[in-house]
Design a protein around this motif. Structure first.
Motif, PDB file in Angstrom:
ATOM      1  N   GLU A   3       0.769  -1.145   0.151  1.00 38.67           N
ATOM      2  CA  GLU A   3      -0.010  -0.093   0.195  1.00 38.67           C
ATOM      3  C   GLU A   3       0.768   1.306   0.055  1.00 38.67           C
ATOM      4  OE1 GLU A   3      -3.283  -0.020  -0.033  1.00 38.67           O
ATOM      5  OE2 GLU A   3      -3.383  -2.184  -0.112  1.00 38.67           O
ATOM      6  N   GLU A   5       0.473   4.138   0.944  1.00 35.39           N
ATOM      7  CA  GLU A   5       0.601   4.928   2.405  1.00 35.39           C
ATOM      8  C   GLU A   5       1.316   4.399   3.353  1.00 35.39           C
ATOM      9  OE1 GLU A   5      -3.128   2.662   2.137  1.00 35.39           O
ATOM     10  OE2 GLU A   5      -2.335   4.162   0.616  1.00 35.39           O
ATOM     11  N   GLN A   6       1.555   3.132   3.221  1.00 38.06           N
ATOM     12  CA  GLN A   6       2.380   2.184   4.394  1.00 38.06           C
ATOM     13  C   GLN A   6       3.884   2.185   4.027  1.00 38.06           C
ATOM     14  OE1 GLN A   6       1.044   0.764   7.132  1.00 38.06           O
ATOM     15  NE2 GLN A   6      -1.048   1.976   6.550  1.00 38.06           N
ATOM     16  N   LEU A  28       9.235   5.562   2.505  1.00 38.10           N
ATOM     17  CA  LEU A  28       7.800   5.805   2.410  1.00 38.10           C
ATOM     18  C   LEU A  28       7.803   6.155   1.004  1.00 38.10           C
ATOM     19  CD1 LEU A  28       7.811   8.548   5.206  1.00 38.10           C
ATOM     20  CD2 LEU A  28       6.877   6.196   5.382  1.00 38.10           C
TER      21      LEU A  28
END
Length: 101
Positions: A3, A5-6, A28
């Motif tokens: 993901e 955002e993870q 990130l």
């Protein structure tokens, strides 16, 4: 697939001079995350920024991060030729307990 955002977590364990270490870095989607170097035996965090982790690892190995990255991305035949250069034979054989002659 992760993901976006993870953060991605990368762990690398290695031994230098009989001491075991682990590097943990997060990445990130659009920037570097955290970094730390851990002495596995004591559990102490020895460095906690990307720059300090890199410096701490370069010192006992006697090899720069740039040098190690070049080896990782070389083809197998190029690595042998690169490591066989006279100027590198001594330091590499000491670090990796190999004979390059």
């Amino acid at each position: 697939m992760r993901e976006p955002e993870q953060p991605a977590l990368i762990r690398l364990s290695f031994t230098v001079g009989g001491k075991e270490f682990q590097i943990e870095r997060t990445q990130l989607a659009n920037k570097a995350g955290s970094a730390k170097l851990i002495d596995i035996q004591s559990g102490h965090v020895l460095a906690s920024t990307h720059a300090l982790v890199t410096k701490y690892v370069e010192r006992p190995m006697g090899l720069s991060a740039d040098f190690l990255q070049r080896i990782v991305y070389m083809s197998e035949g190029d690595v042998f030729r690169f490591m066989n250069q006279a100027s590198l034979a001594g330091p590499l054989s000491q670090q990796f307990a190999t004979s390059l002659a």
